[in-house]
Design an enzyme around this catalytic site. Structure first.
Site, PDB file in Angstrom:
ATOM      1  N   GLU A 174       0.840  -1.210   0.000  1.00  0.00           N
ATOM      2  CA  GLU A 174       0.000   0.000   0.000  1.00  0.00           C
ATOM      3  C   GLU A 174       0.872   1.255   0.000  1.00  0.00           C
ATOM      4  O   GLU A 174       0.688   2.158   0.839  1.00  0.00           O
ATOM      5  CB  GLU A 174      -1.003  -0.017   1.163  1.00  0.00           C
ATOM      6  CG  GLU A 174      -2.001  -1.140   1.026  1.00  0.00           C
ATOM      7  CD  GLU A 174      -3.264  -1.015   1.889  1.00  0.00           C
ATOM      8  OE1 GLU A 174      -3.327  -0.140   2.765  1.00  0.00           O
ATOM      9  OE2 GLU A 174      -4.190  -1.816   1.655  1.00  0.00           O
ATOM     10  N   GLU A 296      -5.028  -8.741  -0.401  1.00  0.00           N
ATOM     11  CA  GLU A 296      -5.882  -8.365   0.749  1.00  0.00           C
ATOM     12  C   GLU A 296      -7.306  -8.253   0.238  1.00  0.00           C
ATOM     13  O   GLU A 296      -7.587  -7.433  -0.640  1.00  0.00           O
ATOM     14  CB  GLU A 296      -5.425  -7.041   1.371  1.00  0.00           C
ATOM     15  CG  GLU A 296      -4.127  -7.184   2.136  1.00  0.00           C
ATOM     16  CD  GLU A 296      -3.747  -5.954   2.943  1.00  0.00           C
ATOM     17  OE1 GLU A 296      -4.646  -5.237   3.409  1.00  0.00           O
ATOM     18  OE2 GLU A 296      -2.525  -5.736   3.100  1.00  0.00           O
TER      19      GLU A 296
HETATM   20  O1  AHR Z   1      -5.518  -5.863   6.718  1.00  0.00           O
HETATM   21  C1  AHR Z   1      -5.495  -4.685   7.470  1.00  0.00           C
HETATM   22  C2  AHR Z   1      -4.807  -3.537   6.745  1.00  0.00           C
HETATM   23  O2  AHR Z   1      -5.546  -3.189   5.626  1.00  0.00           O
HETATM   24  C3  AHR Z   1      -3.439  -3.833   6.184  1.00  0.00           C
HETATM   25  O3  AHR Z   1      -2.441  -3.675   7.120  1.00  0.00           O
HETATM   26  C4  AHR Z   1      -3.303  -2.804   5.122  1.00  0.00           C
HETATM   27  O4  AHR Z   1      -2.450  -3.206   4.091  1.00  0.00           O
HETATM   28  C5  AHR Z   1      -4.723  -2.553   4.675  1.00  0.00           C
HETATM   29  O5  AHR Z   1      -5.039  -1.213   4.621  1.00  0.00           O
END
Ligand code: AHR
Length: 494
Positions: A174, A296
């Site tokens: 991210e 994710e």
């Molecule tokens: O999964 C929780 C968070 O969500 C992670 O650390 C991040 O990469 C995303 O914003």
């Protein structure tokens, strides 16, 4: 509502990479600490500090790959803090997640031990946001270099003579947000630089993974593919299903029918995201060499009342099972481009497959979906065309049934079907074409319940679990199914 479809069992569309069924575990809340790592002296049964019940449960669903150490944590993690004697390891504040003390007792050696116990591939996420090129290069050397060097000597000093093999390495997380708030042009250049020093030592071959976009940020994908595609093996995508907004996401249980509908609608958005990002990737990489890794995904609700807001602990209900089922169907169908996906997160965080409380462990409805769908891992995707009817509610409409089909190495066909409708069962009629037999042995299992938010608790750990499914008949070549409302079903044709 009736749905008609055709399954062309003789049209194979490529392998469904088992890594689509991957997981993600971050130093966040009680995921690593308590959920996985309890320490060697814990009364909770463990092997080298890692809890046995969790390892056994994850092995049952054949976890193929595990991403670590983050997440946002990855771009603040300095791997050298997590090696050497545990009592001497640096204590730090986990600023992102709850402001708690991170004692670094779970580090590189412990993670590699976890992957060995699970029999899964490690996917390590390196630090670009606050780390140096040298730090990243040395981590790769420490992990995978077998010859004589400072890093391999340090590894040996810490008890591991042989190098490990590490197939997947992420260069930042991210980086458009918590990983440094960068512009895509800037990150693309940094990616090119950092990945240069992510070396292949000996026989170890690293699949280099670039940080991709947040949800519908198509510009980020375009810039990264244009500037850096030739330096990457895969690029990531993050998308969470949030029924409300980021300030008020909605509760994990006790929600109403409208929240159910909106959750399904938002989860289905993954289809558009994958299709549109894939189309951009096609522009720069028509041979589909670069993979899309959705590392994710999952539901994100308000935390359970009374828990640390930074720990992201939420219950997991039948609604999560539907989100998992329909999302995995999307990944299966797009497996020409989607090569890996990692649900967030394995234990006690967000859409967890496992919840723990002290020595107790409970398997969530999402766990059961991963168990039912494991038959798709490395199977051949089959051509299934289903003209789904519409699930109409609250003045809007979405497809009622989500499905995908595959053939495994033993020739068995599996069709996974989700009926998203909260209120009505769904009749599905599939014309089975190209089967090797006209009288296949058919069986199935289904996950459903009478309550929208049915979930398992430590007192009632089996309130919702898959049951045998019998509501089918074969009429000539047509397979007729009656899917219960709000259900996930997997059919096997042997
Ligand atoms: O999964 C929780 C968070 O969500 C992670 O650390 C991040 O990469 C995303 O914003």
């Amino acid at each position: 509502m009736a749905q008609n479809g055709v399954l062309n069992a003789d049209i194979a569309k490529g392998q469904i990479n088992k890594n689509i069924y991957g997981h993600f575990s971050e130093h966040l809340g009680r995921c690593i600490y308590e959920g996985i790592w309890v320490g060697e002296d814990s009364p909770i049964p463990n092997t080298n500090g890692i809890r046995n019940d969790v390892v056994e449960a994850l092995k049952r669903i054949r976890i193929p790959v595990l991403r670590w150490p983050g997440g946002c944590f990855a771009d603040e993690y300095h791997w050298k803090d997590g090696i050497g004697k545990r009592e001497n390891r640096k204590r730090m504040i986990n600023t992102h997640w709850g402001g708690v003390v991170e004692n670094n007792h779970f580090g590189t050696h412990e993670f590699m031990e976890l992957c060995a116990q699970l029999g899964c591939e490690p996917y390590i996420n390196g630090n670009v946001g606050s780390g140096t090129v040298q730090e990243m290069a040395e981590w790769v050397e420490y992990l995978t270099f077998g010859g004589e060097s400072l890093m391999s000597a340090l590894r040996a000093e810490n008890g591991r003579q042989e190098p490990w093999s590490v197939a997947y390495f992420g260069v930042g997380n991210e980086n458009w947000g918590c990983g440094g708030n960068m512009r895509p042009e800037y990150y693309a250049d940094l990616y090119r630089r950092y990945q240069t020093y992510v070396r292949n030592y000996g026989d170890n071959r690293i699949h280099r993974i670039a940080c991709g976009p947040n949800a519908g940020d198509y510009n980020w994908m375009d810039v990264l593919m244009r500037e850096a595609a030739r330096f990457m093996d895969s690029i990531t995508l993050h998308y969470y299903t949030v029924p409300g907004n980021w300030a008020q996401k909605g509760a994990a249980t006790g929600f109403n029918e409208q929240e159910w509908f909106v959750t399904m609608e938002k989860a289905l958005h993954m289809e558009e995201l994958v299709a549109r990002h894939s189309a951009i990737m096609d522009k720069y990489d028509p041979e589909k060499r670069v993979g899309l890794i959705v590392d994710e995904w999952g539901t994100w609700f308000d935390v359970e009342p009374g828990t640390n807001p930074g720990f992201l602990y939420q219950q997991n209900s039948l609604r999560d099972a539907l989100v998992a089922g329909l999302t995995l169907n999307i990944f299966n169908r797009h497996s020409d481009r989607v090569r890996m996906a990692n649900i967030a997160q394995t234990v006690n965080v967000l859409q967890a497959v496992i919840l723990t409380e002290g020595e107790k462990m409970v398997l969530t409805p999402t766990y059961h979906v991963f168990d039912m769908y494991k038959v798709h891992q490395d199977a051949e995707l089959l051509d299934l065309n289903l003209s789904s009817g519409t699930y109409s509610a609250f003045g809007r409409g979405i497809p009622e049934v989500s499905a995908s089909a595959s053939r495994d190495a033993n020739g068995r066909i599996h069709i996974s079907l989700c009926n998203l409708n909260h209120a009505s069962s769904s009749s599905v009629s599939i014309d089975l074409r190209g089967l090797q037999t006209s009288t296949p042995a058919i069986s199935g299992s289904t996950l459903t319940s009478d309550a929208l938010d049915a979930h398992n608790t430590f007192d009632q750990p089996e309130r919702i679990a898959p049951q045998p499914f019998h509501a089918f008949k074969l009429e000539g070549s047509r397979l007729e199914l009656e899917l219960p409302s709000k259900s996930v079903t997997v059919i096997e044709l042997a």
